[in-house]
Design a protein around this motif. Sequence first.
Motif, PDB file in Angstrom:
ATOM      1  N   ILE A 126      19.738  37.201  -1.742  1.00 28.82           N
ATOM      2  CA  ILE A 126      18.927  36.078  -2.215  1.00 28.82           C
ATOM      3  C   ILE A 126      19.729  35.220  -3.192  1.00 28.82           C
ATOM      4  O   ILE A 126      19.753  33.984  -3.088  1.00 28.82           O
ATOM      5  CB  ILE A 126      17.633  36.588  -2.886  1.00 28.82           C
ATOM      6  N   SER A 129      22.505  33.074  -1.643  1.00 28.87           N
ATOM      7  CA  SER A 129      21.992  31.854  -1.016  1.00 28.87           C
ATOM      8  C   SER A 129      21.611  30.823  -2.072  1.00 28.87           C
ATOM      9  O   SER A 129      21.848  29.622  -1.905  1.00 28.87           O
ATOM     10  CB  SER A 129      20.781  32.184  -0.131  1.00 28.87           C
ATOM     11  N   ASN A 130      21.038  31.300  -3.186  1.00 26.05           N
ATOM     12  CA  ASN A 130      20.639  30.394  -4.249  1.00 26.05           C
ATOM     13  C   ASN A 130      21.856  29.773  -4.927  1.00 26.05           C
ATOM     14  O   ASN A 130      21.882  28.576  -5.234  1.00 26.05           O
ATOM     15  CB  ASN A 130      19.786  31.156  -5.272  1.00 26.05           C
ATOM     16  N   SER A 385      23.499  35.952   3.931  1.00 26.58           N
ATOM     17  CA  SER A 385      23.077  35.055   2.842  1.00 26.58           C
ATOM     18  C   SER A 385      23.045  33.603   3.315  1.00 26.58           C
ATOM     19  O   SER A 385      22.123  32.851   2.971  1.00 26.58           O
ATOM     20  CB  SER A 385      23.999  35.201   1.636  1.00 26.58           C
ATOM     21  N   PHE A 388      19.986  33.210   5.472  1.00 29.28           N
ATOM     22  CA  PHE A 388      18.766  33.226   4.659  1.00 29.28           C
ATOM     23  C   PHE A 388      18.543  31.869   4.004  1.00 29.28           C
ATOM     24  O   PHE A 388      17.414  31.347   3.991  1.00 29.28           O
ATOM     25  CB  PHE A 388      18.878  34.321   3.589  1.00 29.28           C
ATOM     26  N   TYR A 389      19.613  31.284   3.465  1.00 26.01           N
ATOM     27  CA  TYR A 389      19.471  29.974   2.824  1.00 26.01           C
ATOM     28  C   TYR A 389      19.026  28.919   3.836  1.00 26.01           C
ATOM     29  O   TYR A 389      18.146  28.099   3.539  1.00 26.01           O
ATOM     30  CB  TYR A 389      20.789  29.542   2.192  1.00 26.01           C
ATOM     31  N   MET A 392      15.322  29.373   4.502  1.00 21.58           N
ATOM     32  CA  MET A 392      14.507  29.017   3.349  1.00 21.58           C
ATOM     33  C   MET A 392      14.509  27.516   3.096  1.00 21.58           C
ATOM     34  O   MET A 392      13.504  26.939   2.678  1.00 21.58           O
ATOM     35  CB  MET A 392      15.008  29.753   2.108  1.00 21.58           C
ATOM     36  N   THR A 403      13.136  31.154  -4.625  1.00 20.44           N
ATOM     37  CA  THR A 403      14.031  32.299  -4.482  1.00 20.44           C
ATOM     38  C   THR A 403      14.350  32.940  -5.821  1.00 20.44           C
ATOM     39  O   THR A 403      14.532  34.162  -5.894  1.00 20.44           O
ATOM     40  CB  THR A 403      15.341  31.900  -3.771  1.00 20.44           C
ATOM     41  N   LEU A 407      13.611  36.699  -6.650  1.00 17.91           N
ATOM     42  CA  LEU A 407      14.735  37.507  -7.099  1.00 17.91           C
ATOM     43  C   LEU A 407      14.335  38.397  -8.272  1.00 17.91           C
ATOM     44  O   LEU A 407      14.793  39.544  -8.377  1.00 17.91           O
ATOM     45  CB  LEU A 407      15.898  36.595  -7.491  1.00 17.91           C
ATOM     46  N   ILE A 482       8.556  36.332   0.208  1.00 18.59           N
ATOM     47  CA  ILE A 482       9.992  36.600   0.102  1.00 18.59           C
ATOM     48  C   ILE A 482      10.233  37.956  -0.561  1.00 18.59           C
ATOM     49  O   ILE A 482      10.955  38.817  -0.029  1.00 18.59           O
ATOM     50  CB  ILE A 482      10.702  35.504  -0.711  1.00 18.59           C
ATOM     51  N   ILE A 486      10.458  41.172   1.955  1.00 21.05           N
ATOM     52  CA  ILE A 486      11.799  41.710   2.171  1.00 21.05           C
ATOM     53  C   ILE A 486      11.837  43.215   1.902  1.00 21.05           C
ATOM     54  O   ILE A 486      12.510  43.972   2.616  1.00 21.05           O
ATOM     55  CB  ILE A 486      12.823  40.961   1.289  1.00 21.05           C
TER      56      ILE A 486
END
Length: 521
Positions: A126, A129-130, A385, A388-389, A392, A403, A407, A482, A486
């Motif tokens: 997560i 990706s952030n 990752s 996932f981004y 999202m 996110t 997280l 999320i 997950i």
Amino acid sequence: MTQITRPSARKTVEAHDPAGTEHGISGKGLKTGQLGLLAVVVLGISSVAPAYSLTSSLGPAVNAVGLQLPAIFIVAFIPMILVAFAYRELNADSPDSGTTFTWATKAFGPFIGWMGGWGLLAANIIVLSNLAGVAVDFFYLFLAQVFGNPDLADLTSNKPLNIATCLAFVALAVWVSYRGLHATKLVQYAMVGFQVVVLGVFIVMALTHASSGDTPTAIAFSWDWFDPTKISSFEQFAAGMSLAVFVYWGWDVCLTVNEETKGGKGTAGRAGTTTAIAVLGLYVAVIVATMMVAGVGGDGIGLNNPDNQSNIFAALASPVMGPLAILMSLAVLAGTASSLQSTMASPARSLLAMGHYGALPQKFSTVSKRFGSPGYATIMAGAISGGFYAIMKVVSENVLNDTILALGLMICFYYGMTAFACAWYFRHSVFSSVRNFFMRLLFPVIGGVVLTLVFIQTAVDSWSPSFGSGSEIFGVGLVFIIGIGILALGAVVMVVMARVRPGFFRGETLRKDTPALVVPE
């Protein structure tokens, strides 16, 4: 005593077989002796990414707790440092790149250990990706500042271009990480040093503007900001804690490289606690200066202005730093890029350990013979990752905020599990000395309980779409989907793995009496 040779590192590692066990342990092939204490601390600070963490979290945090922003950051540090003690104790006993996965398995058994490993992987995926998303925003902002064209900053709102740029950043991070910790170390020294210097400049300039009275949003310093009892409800407290916990998260990367450090197994543990304390001091200074110059109102550069909350430094850099604002853009860009690359080390080595012990397909245990790095696991961490981004970004209009909140759930889950694993694993020795009582029982349990309460409260609150950006799926808040979704997915994958790779789940590859790897001095 068994001796195992690691072909790729050309080093001999010792493993001690306890009497009465049939277990042996083999090195994973990671290249040893690459990082000293300073290098591991720099890696930890890079993974925490102070500039990125603050610019992403200050807005949502001040929305939750208002003027008590410094208080919630200090309170959140308490369970973090208590959990850091648990990490240090476990690492001293059983240094292993799998960290939470390995330790929770040895304490509670394979199923709970597997979920602990999944929680760690989910948190890292997560945040990767952030990080990439924030890097994209500041990359185009930097281009706009360099070329004097504000329209370039708006390119980040072009979803296809945004996703493509994000994937390019992830690919670059994977390439550097694949080349091993030596390449990582060289990148980190420059980027972390630059990031800390720019934050120092921002602090000085923010305090100067606040004291001169030339900023209409400025407010006077007050010691009341440090009083957590002024937070009006437990819901607000939990929301603030979840966000504040996020900004400290990342120091545990120091422990995932414990098999690759110099100076023995104590290096990684000392680096973890040193990183956490250093980051606390930096955060308190930045937060106080930011509040004094921006205030907590909803107008102008106020921290509660919705236009500012997803990216505080993007809004404050020009008013506070003037022509030097481009340095802040570079600092956040450097911080996110370096953290993107250093954070890659954690899921890659956790995947390596899970593959090594048979909890995942054996392919994950593949180590590059040239670089001594977990090659396949690094590539897979980057691919997941990035994917996932991309998903999202399509689903949520405020992917960064959602996110980050999710997280917080992941962090509380696996940090709390690690803390409880420490207390249970050492349960027979906790009353043997005063030190053991505090370090192996009291401190870890307090940290674990606090994080568990925050996890439960955040999970309950996040069911509502109003918790976060307002994005929802079938009326359920996206943050809940999320975070809890997950974890639920992890349970499903675990059941599948238990059927296709039953050896680990039968306790054949890793259990409490499995001997610990002896890290070379």
